[in-house]
Design a protein around this motif. Structure first.
Motif, mmCIF file in Angstrom:
data_model
loop_
_atom_site.group_PDB
_atom_site.id
_atom_site.type_symbol
_atom_site.label_atom_id
_atom_site.label_comp_id
_atom_site.label_asym_id
_atom_site.label_seq_id
_atom_site.Cartn_x
_atom_site.Cartn_y
_atom_site.Cartn_z
ATOM 1 N N GLU A 150 44.637 33.813 33.730
ATOM 2 C CA GLU A 150 43.251 34.312 34.470
ATOM 3 C C GLU A 150 43.010 33.347 35.237
ATOM 4 O O GLU A 150 42.009 32.024 35.322
ATOM 5 C CB GLU A 150 41.670 34.731 33.517
ATOM 6 C CG GLU A 150 40.953 34.893 34.092
ATOM 7 C CD GLU A 150 40.382 35.889 34.812
ATOM 8 O OE1 GLU A 150 40.986 37.260 34.412
ATOM 9 O OE2 GLU A 150 40.475 36.384 36.287
ATOM 10 N N ARG A 199 35.433 32.891 33.691
ATOM 11 C CA ARG A 199 36.685 33.760 32.967
ATOM 12 C C ARG A 199 37.805 33.001 31.671
ATOM 13 O O ARG A 199 37.240 33.529 30.415
ATOM 14 C CB ARG A 199 36.634 35.234 33.676
ATOM 15 C CG ARG A 199 35.785 35.766 34.079
ATOM 16 C CD ARG A 199 36.311 36.931 35.011
ATOM 17 N NE ARG A 199 35.513 37.642 36.326
ATOM 18 C CZ ARG A 199 35.256 37.922 37.241
ATOM 19 N NH1 ARG A 199 36.804 37.994 37.076
ATOM 20 N NH2 ARG A 199 35.036 38.542 37.980
ATOM 21 N N LEU A 258 39.574 47.031 29.696
ATOM 22 C CA LEU A 258 40.291 48.434 28.736
ATOM 23 C C LEU A 258 40.049 48.882 28.232
ATOM 24 O O LEU A 258 38.983 48.206 26.922
ATOM 25 C CB LEU A 258 41.680 48.314 28.803
ATOM 26 C CG LEU A 258 43.044 48.289 30.025
ATOM 27 C CD1 LEU A 258 43.970 47.283 30.178
ATOM 28 C CD2 LEU A 258 42.945 49.282 30.719
ATOM 29 N N ASP A 267 46.770 32.016 39.419
ATOM 30 C CA ASP A 267 46.743 31.918 39.594
ATOM 31 C C ASP A 267 48.302 33.035 39.482
ATOM 32 O O ASP A 267 49.147 31.934 39.583
ATOM 33 C CB ASP A 267 46.783 32.607 41.631
ATOM 34 C CG ASP A 267 47.428 33.545 42.373
ATOM 35 O OD1 ASP A 267 47.640 34.570 41.631
ATOM 36 O OD2 ASP A 267 46.847 33.715 43.675
ATOM 37 N N VAL A 268 48.858 34.075 39.071
ATOM 38 C CA VAL A 268 49.572 34.939 38.478
ATOM 39 C C VAL A 268 50.932 35.627 39.657
ATOM 40 O O VAL A 268 51.731 35.075 39.196
ATOM 41 C CB VAL A 268 49.533 35.637 37.495
ATOM 42 C CG1 VAL A 268 48.830 37.170 37.942
ATOM 43 C CG2 VAL A 268 50.509 35.938 36.509
ATOM 44 N N ASP A 305 47.149 43.643 34.991
ATOM 45 C CA ASP A 305 46.116 44.640 35.097
ATOM 46 C C ASP A 305 45.059 43.813 36.302
ATOM 47 O O ASP A 305 44.333 42.733 35.876
ATOM 48 C CB ASP A 305 45.039 44.441 34.059
ATOM 49 C CG ASP A 305 44.163 45.144 34.073
ATOM 50 O OD1 ASP A 305 43.591 46.087 35.639
ATOM 51 O OD2 ASP A 305 42.608 45.722 33.370
HETATM 52 N N1 SAM Z 1 42.442 43.513 31.230
HETATM 53 C C1 SAM Z 1 41.645 42.911 31.265
HETATM 54 C C2 SAM Z 1 40.230 43.699 29.638
HETATM 55 O O1 SAM Z 1 40.732 44.927 29.097
HETATM 56 O O2 SAM Z 1 39.258 43.046 29.844
HETATM 57 C C3 SAM Z 1 40.567 43.326 32.098
HETATM 58 C C4 SAM Z 1 41.306 42.431 33.084
HETATM 59 S S1 SAM Z 1 40.110 42.451 35.312
HETATM 60 C C5 SAM Z 1 39.762 44.370 35.913
HETATM 61 C C6 SAM Z 1 40.721 41.924 35.842
HETATM 62 C C7 SAM Z 1 41.420 40.651 36.269
HETATM 63 O O3 SAM Z 1 42.772 40.052 36.779
HETATM 64 C C8 SAM Z 1 39.173 39.618 36.689
HETATM 65 O O4 SAM Z 1 39.101 38.887 35.886
HETATM 66 C C9 SAM Z 1 40.303 39.028 36.858
HETATM 67 O O5 SAM Z 1 39.399 37.247 37.649
HETATM 68 C C10 SAM Z 1 42.008 38.406 37.305
HETATM 69 N N2 SAM Z 1 43.044 38.020 38.509
HETATM 70 C C11 SAM Z 1 43.613 39.092 39.764
HETATM 71 N N3 SAM Z 1 43.850 38.909 39.951
HETATM 72 C C12 SAM Z 1 44.744 37.444 39.643
HETATM 73 C C13 SAM Z 1 45.600 36.839 39.376
HETATM 74 N N4 SAM Z 1 46.346 36.661 40.960
HETATM 75 N N5 SAM Z 1 45.977 36.219 38.882
HETATM 76 C C14 SAM Z 1 45.155 35.805 38.203
HETATM 77 N N6 SAM Z 1 44.151 37.007 37.338
HETATM 78 C C15 SAM Z 1 43.861 37.266 38.201
#
Ligand code: SAM
Length: 308
Positions: free
Chosen positions: A135, A140, A87, A163-164, A181
């Protein structure tokens, strides 16, 4: 150096921003004996950086110079190593305002991604607030934790590798705000509701596609969220040009010098009020907006959890 407090001088271990120009800057980890190559030559950390004031102009070995800047979340967003899409400050500023974040706020976020938004949230909620960031990608999560330590903000943030959508945020009824996000935010809305304070709070979900937004809005409604609004923050470019416009005939009053500030001693200057009135037209700068607004990143859907 910390991302939440300003310090005057550069010290060993700091993350500093080497600024060559608005389009050219990068972060550097300051280390005794360290060297950084730039197109203007080498910067020697021990002699050129450590002990110098942030904002100093530093001359490199080939004679060119750079500025060394104190890091901020905004500069970090422009320079961080990308592990994911991130973002940017345009969306981040809207998120901060619409989630009503302030010092002391408790915030839950998922996913952490590259930590761009996380740094901005941490700076806003410091010194007494906290960020819980979730995350599910292990490397990451670990890298983000490492960066929070390097940036001396680790006491303001808890990183959870889970996993959220399955396991939520790992906290209940503590958050003033939740930010999502992730690709399927609708699956995490129930967990977001549980993480928010009983008396309520704000939620925001970022999605690039309108279909994701629709599913998220439905899930928010099902879970009793109100004030559901989707916004998009775009920059509009204006083409500025000079146009001639007729000015109204102000009649005798305009020619009358009494008490109006009208300066008849300046009659020969065509840009003076007198000169303009005599010509009958005036030149104005006019901004014409370009039709297309480029720069779509995503839609921000905000909503409120109320007590009732
Ligand atoms: N907002 C962040 C930033 O500004 O840097 C970027 C987020 S990135 C687009 C999305 C992240 O969400 C990825 O690293 C992915 O691994 C994580 N993600 C996706 N689904 C998820 C879940 N169900 N639980 C936790 N993390 C998740």
């Amino acid at each position: 150096m910390s991302f939440v407090e300003y310090r005057d001088t550069i010290k060993d271990g700091d993350t500093a921003i080497v600024f060559l120009g608005h389009e050219s800057m990068f972060p550097v980890k300051v280390q005794h004996g360290g060297k950084t190559q730039t197109k203007y030559g080498v910067i020697r950390h021990s002699t050129d950086l450590i002990g110098k004031r942030y904002g100093s102009k530093v001359t490199c070995s080939k004679g060119g110079w750079v500025f060394i800047l104190h890091p901020t979340p905004e500069l970090w967003t422009m320079n961080l190593p990308h592990r994911t899409q991130i973002l940017y400050s345009t969306d981040i500023s809207l998120i901060t305002m619409m989630l009503e974040l302030k010092p002391g706020s408790i915030v839950c976020e998922s996913g952490t991604g590259s930590g761009s938004l996380s740094h901005a949230i941490i700076r806003t909620v410091a010194p007494t607030g906290h960020l819980y960031t979730v995350e599910f990608h292990q490397q990451r999560a670990e890298k983000a934790e490492e960066e929070f330590q390097e940036h001396k903000v680790e006491h303001l943030v808890t990183v959870k590798n889970q996993d959220v959508c399955k396991n939520g945020f790992g906290v209940s009824n503590v958050a003033d705000a939740v930010f999502l996000d992730i690709p399927s935010p609708w699956e995490a809305i129930g967990h977001a509701k549980s993480a928010l304070k009983i008396e309520g709070g704000r939620i925001c979900s970022f999605s690039p596609c309108i279909e994701q937004v629709q599913r998220t809005c439905l899930a928010m409604e099902e879970h009793g969220f109100t004030e559901i609004n989707t916004l998009e923050s775009l920059l509009r470019v204006y083409n500025v040009r000079t146009v001639s416009l007729q000015i109204p005939d102000l009649g005798k009053a305009a020619e009358d010098n009494s008490g109006t500030g009208f300066d008849s001693s300046n009659q020969s200057n065509p840009e003076s009020l007198y000169g303009i009135l005599q010509q009958g037209t005036a030149q104005f700068k006019s901004g014409v907006p370009l039709k297309e607004m480029v720069g779509h990143t995503g839609y921000l859907t905000f909503a409120t959890k109320s007590l009732f």
